[in-house]
Scaffold this active site. Structure first.
Site, PDB file in Angstrom:
ATOM      1  N   LYS A  12       0.788  -1.140   0.376  1.00 50.71           N
ATOM      2  CA  LYS A  12       0.235   0.287  -0.072  1.00 50.71           C
ATOM      3  C   LYS A  12       0.780   0.992   0.023  1.00 50.71           C
ATOM      4  O   LYS A  12       0.820   2.283  -0.025  1.00 50.71           O
ATOM      5  CB  LYS A  12      -0.968   0.011   1.499  1.00 50.71           C
ATOM      6  N   ASN A  13       2.088   1.361   1.115  1.00 50.52           N
ATOM      7  CA  ASN A  13       2.435   2.558   0.988  1.00 50.52           C
ATOM      8  C   ASN A  13       3.461   2.977   0.285  1.00 50.52           C
ATOM      9  O   ASN A  13       4.009   4.261  -0.848  1.00 50.52           O
ATOM     10  CB  ASN A  13       3.349   2.573   2.748  1.00 50.52           C
ATOM     11  N   MET A  63       6.628   7.666  17.546  1.00 51.54           N
ATOM     12  CA  MET A  63       5.479   7.946  15.979  1.00 51.54           C
ATOM     13  C   MET A  63       4.362   9.185  16.699  1.00 51.54           C
ATOM     14  O   MET A  63       4.198  10.383  15.143  1.00 51.54           O
ATOM     15  CB  MET A  63       6.278   7.717  15.034  1.00 51.54           C
ATOM     16  N   ASP A  78      -5.540   8.587   8.788  1.00 55.24           N
ATOM     17  CA  ASP A  78      -5.986   7.332  10.096  1.00 55.24           C
ATOM     18  C   ASP A  78      -5.865   8.433  11.000  1.00 55.24           C
ATOM     19  O   ASP A  78      -5.278  10.114  10.612  1.00 55.24           O
ATOM     20  CB  ASP A  78      -4.634   6.849   9.900  1.00 55.24           C
ATOM     21  N   ARG A  87      -4.936  10.656   2.507  1.00 54.70           N
ATOM     22  CA  ARG A  87      -3.527  11.590   2.803  1.00 54.70           C
ATOM     23  C   ARG A  87      -2.407  11.204   1.771  1.00 54.70           C
ATOM     24  O   ARG A  87      -1.932  12.981   1.564  1.00 54.70           O
ATOM     25  CB  ARG A  87      -2.742  10.974   4.195  1.00 54.70           C
ATOM     26  N   ASP A 134       3.840   0.912  11.705  1.00 49.76           N
ATOM     27  CA  ASP A 134       2.193   0.541  11.465  1.00 49.76           C
ATOM     28  C   ASP A 134       2.451  -0.803  12.033  1.00 49.76           C
ATOM     29  O   ASP A 134       1.239  -1.789  11.667  1.00 49.76           O
ATOM     30  CB  ASP A 134       2.190   0.426   9.599  1.00 49.76           C
TER      31      ASP A 134
END
EC number: 2.5.1.7
Length: 436
Positions: free
Chosen positions: A22-23, A343, A121, A97, A321
């Site tokens: 995904k990222n 984070m 998120d 985002r 994550d």
């Protein structure tokens, strides 16, 4: 809003193929805006966030051809930059985002880039300063409409290469600045750059388009600007966060699972951290084999015997994550662990739902939680809950699959944002899960 109904307490078995990352997809779809030539990208995950970005590119005028599952060809030879200033774009761009990463390519090629305050998120404050400070260093003029939360950068002519020391090793910030710098005049040096595998993939893709980027994989990137870029073909890596999710699911449900084609060299600390929880995983070629943990798994202590701490950090540290996954898997381990989410300040706020299921967790503050494992002596009990974000959602799903009874998870669109057909793939392994 959709709902999952899950009958838990049943071991699963079989093979699973991880989806495309995904990222990475959210990064490597944006460089199609840097060229008028065709760009083909394969192994694209069929998930909400990525599909939103593909739709956004189409609305900008990018020609999109679907060649097959996860296989698309893009051509940005007739981009409608005016769409950026429409109400439709403000609504569309604000829901994702990842849309922030179209700004760098648009600024580099067309001299302007706008974006509404992006969504995503609800895991705490997520700054955009790194992105825009980078653009300003390259010569762009920044403007911000406070009423509409609308950000913009503009520049006449080519951007100018510059040296910059990033205030944080932001992955999306580094990606955005790199995409702007590849068409800038002169040399750009980015120190404290992010160096995640997906950022490395972006840089390799840009180089295959004709960019000149060196230092890939380090925190010091040097970019020699070129006048134009061409087309390319690029394949997305498997999703390391999904791979970690399957490892955690296998251990907590005492399931025997093989995860296929995981790209071991790009997993970093992930196998090591799960092994610290006492989870057995074996490398078989490029696969991960997880045996059924019928006797449970025991958390290791530090060398001096003190409680294990698992914390997140920029690459090559452990990805934030997966901390939600580690936390839920620890609830049935033998031993205790401190989870330190450095984070993001709201990512642990789903632990109340696990406590309702019988987990022993002490939330110390927004960043830290101590988990006291049950060692499977007390099974979690089914409940009704709602998914607050992607990673908490999959963690609750893992908890439900291990729990006694039938659980209900609401707001599953959050899970669908990051996990492709998760219910179908779980049923293939033998899970009793229904989408309502």
């Amino acid at each position: 809003m959709g709902t999952f109904k899950i009958e838990g307490g049943k071991p699963l078995k079989g093979n699973v193929q991880p989806q495309g990352a995904k990222n990475e997809a959210l990064q490597v779809l944006c460089p199609v805006l840097l060229t008028s030539e065709k760009v083909r990208v394969t192994n694209i995950p069929d998930i909400i966030d990525v599909n939103k970005l593909i739709t956004l590119l189409g609305n900008l005028g990018v020609k999109i051809q679907k060649n097959g599952p996860g296989d698309y060809t893009f051509q940005a030879d007739e981009v409608n930059v005016g769409y950026l200033e429409t109400e439709a774009f403000k609504k569309e761009g604000g829901s994702l985002r990842g849309s922030i990463m179209i700004v760098g390519p648009l600024l580099a090629r067309f001299g302007k880039g706008f974006i509404p305050k992006p969504g995503g998120d609800k895991i705490g404050r997520r700054r955009l300063d790194t992105h825009f400070e980078g653009f300003i260093n390259l010569g762009a003029k920044f403007r911000y409409n406070r009423e509409d939360h609308f950000y913009g950068v503009e520049n006449e002519g080519r951007l100018k290469g510059a040296y910059m020391l990033l205030d944080e090793a932001s992955v999306t910030g580094t990606a955005n600045i790199v995409m702007a710098a590849v068409l800038a005049e002169g040399i750009t040096t980015i120190y404290n750059a992010a160096c995640e595998p997906y950022l490395q993939q972006l840089c390799k893709m840009l180089n295959s388009m004709g960019a000149k980027i060196t230092g890939i994989g380090s925190n010091l990137l040097t970019i020699e600007g070129v006048e134009s870029l061409g087309g390319c073909e690029h394949r997305i890596l498997p999703d390391m966060v999904e791979i970690g999710s399957w490892i955690g699911l296998a251990a907590m449900t005492k399931s025997e699972i093989t995860i296929k084609n995981v790209s071991w060299e790009n997993l970093g600390q992930i196998p090591n951290v799960f092994r610290k929880l006492g989870i057995t995983l074996e490398q078989k070629g490029d696969d991960i084999y997880i045996p059924a943990h019928k006797d449970g798994y025991e958390i290791k202590t530090d060398i001096d015997g003190s409680i294990l701490t698992v914390s997140d950090a920029p690459w090559p540290g452990f990805t934030p994550d997966l901390l939600s996954i580690i936390l839920v898997v620890a609830t049935q381990a033998k031993g205790d662990v401190l989870i330190h989410q450095k984070m993001f300040e709201s990512r642990l706020f789903f632990v109340d739902k696990l406590i309702d299921m019988g987990a022993k967790i002490m939330l110390c503050d927004p960043h830290r939680a101590v988990v006291m494992g049950h060692n499977f002596e007390s099974q979690l009990k089914a409940t009704t809950m709602s998914s607050p974000d992607i990673r908490a959602g999959i963690s609750l799903l893992i908890a439900a699959l291990s729990a006694k009874g039938t659980s209900t998870i609401q707001n599953i669109e959050q899970i669908d944002r990051g996990y492709e057909r998760i219910d179908e793939r779980l049923r293939v392994l033998g899970a009793n899960i229904v989408r309502v």
